[in-house]
Every structure is written in structure tokens, then in C-alpha cells.
Design an enzyme around this catalytic site. Structure first.
Site, mmCIF file in Angstrom:
data_model
loop_
_atom_site.group_PDB
_atom_site.id
_atom_site.type_symbol
_atom_site.label_atom_id
_atom_site.label_comp_id
_atom_site.label_asym_id
_atom_site.label_seq_id
_atom_site.Cartn_x
_atom_site.Cartn_y
_atom_site.Cartn_z
ATOM 1 N NE ARG A 7 -3.713 0.647 2.411
ATOM 2 C CZ ARG A 7 -3.657 1.614 3.325
ATOM 3 N NH1 ARG A 7 -2.841 1.530 4.354
ATOM 4 N NH2 ARG A 7 -4.412 2.691 3.223
ATOM 5 C CE LYS A 17 1.646 -5.609 6.152
ATOM 6 N NZ LYS A 17 1.287 -4.285 5.687
ATOM 7 N NE ARG A 30 3.500 5.792 11.434
ATOM 8 C CZ ARG A 30 4.093 6.899 11.082
ATOM 9 N NH1 ARG A 30 4.336 7.844 11.983
ATOM 10 N NH2 ARG A 30 4.486 7.100 9.849
#
Ligand code: BTN
Length: 317
Positions: A118, A181, A314
Site C-alpha cells: 500500500r 505484520k 499507527r
């Protein structure tokens, strides 16, 4: 040439330079040069004098038969074809180039040379590790009806990994384990924004990177091996088996039907966050997502909704 070399070394055993040269019909020096090239693809090679070369731990290469036999039968009947490529710039670009012929085509690659994330980020895509897959799917009803779809695909990937509570969803479409992630999703669209939209659904899952030399990923990452027992081929099959039904249900009921499941696994729910758009930065408490997939932030008692491809979120420290 490279494929044969990799297929031979995938067993994790030592192979002498001579035997590899004989197999490929080239000199030992040429073998050595090819092996250096493989290292530049992100493969970890070990060389031991007198024994030869090996890939420590071996590699589970992608295998169309293994994938096809593990995909849910009802789902398989809706796929046009599965294409397995040793190397491509980006599986998303490959599917996008098929235009209106992409519906039901799946592309999986061993390596991407121009993997994209992204917001213009690079998606690091070394050979034989991880999953890089894209699926073409066409939707009627215009782009507005696709709001929230990338969040729904996150649910599919989470289900595919058979994940327990520790695997979370982070808006808009990150899958996290232990705040690291595990997988990412990139949806791209062509076609008519007010009519038939051709969607490319790109999914990257980290698998088999543990113990490897750490790739240059600019954020903490997790590995599917930490959360589920599935092989790469099984994860591809399971991801397809879970994604297609969600795409079909989404066409009928939109994102609202997944709202509860999303909220149950929301990594940011009730936590202080910073939302960053190209124009502004917003501090507040994340209070879930709206039925259209927008993120909801409570700033000083006022809840506002934000959506858009350029936004990042975030967790505040
Ligand atoms: C993100 O989290 O930023 C999205 C990452 C998406 C990566 C996948 S890998 C397969 C497909 N091809 C690409 O170039 N990107 C997606």
C-alpha cells in the site's frame, strides 16, 4: 536452468558442484555463477568444502497439484485457472494486465521483482519464501459498492490461517501477530467506477522467513509458522477457499455482515492511535470501523470516520 537448479536443491541435501554441473550440462564454474545469482534472489545457500551446496532446511516449492487438491471443491469450480510463475514483477500487475479476462484467474509466484504494498511501498518478495498471490474478480454495481471489501478480505486471510485470538486485524488490511505484520492485502481496481469493476486482490503472507537472513523489511514482521501448521501450498489453497465465499457474500451484503468479526479481532480497538493522511494527522482513540469500512476515531469525545487509500494508522506508543 534456474528452476532445475532450485528444484534439485529444494530437498535441502548437499549436491556437489560436479553433480549440479552434470545435471545442467554446464561447468562447475558456471554452476557457481548460477548459485551466486540465486543468492541474489534471496535464497540462502550453504557451501561446504567436499560436500557441495545446499539450501539449509530445504524449500517447499509451490505446486499446482498440491494447491488444487487442497482448494475447497465448490471454490475450485468458480476459478478460471491457477497460474504459477517462478518470477514476475508483481502478481497484481500480472492479473491487472488481463483486464476484463481476469475474473477467476489466480496468479501465485515464487518471487516478485517489483512486489508492491500500500501507499507505494515495496513488498519484499524473496524466492521460495512467503506467499505472493493475486486473484482477479469482477463486481457489478460500481466502486462505491466495494467499500470495505479489503477489510473483508482481511477476515478471509485471518480465517485461512486458522488463527487464534492472538492474530489481529489492523485497519485497513494488515494481519498482525504480536503486533508484527503477518500478512498484507493490496486491492487495485480497473474498469468502470460506475459499472463493472475489475478488482485485483493481492495477498502477501510471510511464511518460512524465520531463521533466514533477515530481509530488508522496514517494519517488524511475523511468520505464518508462528501461528499455524500449514505449508505454503496449503496456505494458498486455504486463502482461496476462504476468500471466494467472502467475495460472493460481499456482493450481496457488503461489509456490514463482517463488522462483528472484524471488531472481535481489531488490533486497535480502544487504543490510542495516530491517523496520518497526506493533509493532516489525527490523534485519538480507535473505536472500530463503520459499516462502510471507514475507521472511526474518537478525538476529544468527537467520533469521526476516515477512509481512503493514502491513509495510514499507527498505534501510539
Ligand atoms: C501491504 O500491506 O502494504 C500490502 C501488501 C500486498 C503484497 C501482495 S504480494 C502479492 C501481490 N502483488 C503485489 O505486488 N502486492 C501484493
Amino acid at each position: 536452468m534456474y528452476n532445475r537448479l532450485i528444484q534439485t536443491l529444494a530437498d535441502g541435501e548437499f549436491h556437489s558442484g560436479q553433480s549440479l554441473g552434470d545435471l545442467l550440462g554446464v561447468s562447475r564454474t558456471a554452476v557457481w555463477k548460477h548459485l551466486r545469482k540465486l543468492e541474489s534472489y534471496g535464497l540462502v545457500l550453504e557451501s561446504v568444502k567436499g560436500l557441495g551446496y545446499r539450501i539449509p532446511g530445504g524449500l517447499e516449492l509451490l505446486d499446482p497439484d498440491a494447491i488444487n487438491s487442497a482448494v475447497d471443491a465448490a471454490v475450485k469450480s468458480k476459478l478460471k485457472r491457477l497460474e504459477l510463475l517462478p518470477e514476475i514483477d508483481s502478481t497484481n500487475s500480472y492479473i491487472a494486465a488481463l483486464g476484463d479476462q481476469a475474473h477467476g484467474v489466480v496468479c501465485v509466484a515464487e518471487r516478485q521483482t517489483g512486489g508492491r504494498g500500500r501507499r507505494g511501498k515495496t513488498w519484499v518478495s524473496p524466492y521460495g519464501k512467503n506467499i505472493y498471490m493475486s486473484l482477479g474478480w469482477s463486481f457489478e454495481g460500481g466502486a462505491a459498492a466495494l467499500e470495505g471489501l479489503s477489510l473483508a478480505v482481511g477476515i478471509a486471510v485471518r480465517r485461512a490461517l486458522n488463527a487464534d485470538q492472538a492474530v489481529k486485524l489492523k485497519w485497513p488490511n494488515d494481519i498482525l501477530f504480536d503486533n508484527r505484520k503477518l500478512a498484507g492485502i493490496l486491492l487495485e481496481m480497473t474498469g468502470d467506477p460506475s459499472g463493472v469493476c475489475h478488482l485485483v486482490i493481492g495477498i502477501g503472507v510471510n511464511v518460512g522467513m524465520i531463521g533466514e537472513s533477515q530481509p530488508a523489511i522496514d517494519q517488524p514482521w511475523a511468520d505464518a509458522k508462528e501461528v499455524c501448521p500449514y505449508s505454503r501450498n496449503e496456505i494458498v489453497a486455504r486463502t482461496l477457499s476462504h476468500t471466494l465465499p467472502i467475495l460472493e457474500d460481499f456482493s450481496r451484503g457488503g461489509f456490514a455482515q463482517y463488522l462483528d468479526e472484524w471488531h472481535r479481532h481489531d488490533a486497535c480497538m480502544g487504543k490510542p492511535v495516530t491517523l496520518i493522511t497526506p493533509a493532516l494527522s489525527v490523534e485519538g482513540i480507535a473505536v472500530g470501523v463503520a459499516a462502510n469500512g471507514a475507521i472511526r476515531i474518537d478525538s476529544g469525545g468527537v467520533v469521526k470516520e476516515y477512509s481512503g487509500g493514502e491513509i495510514s494508522l499507527r498505534l501510539s506508543k
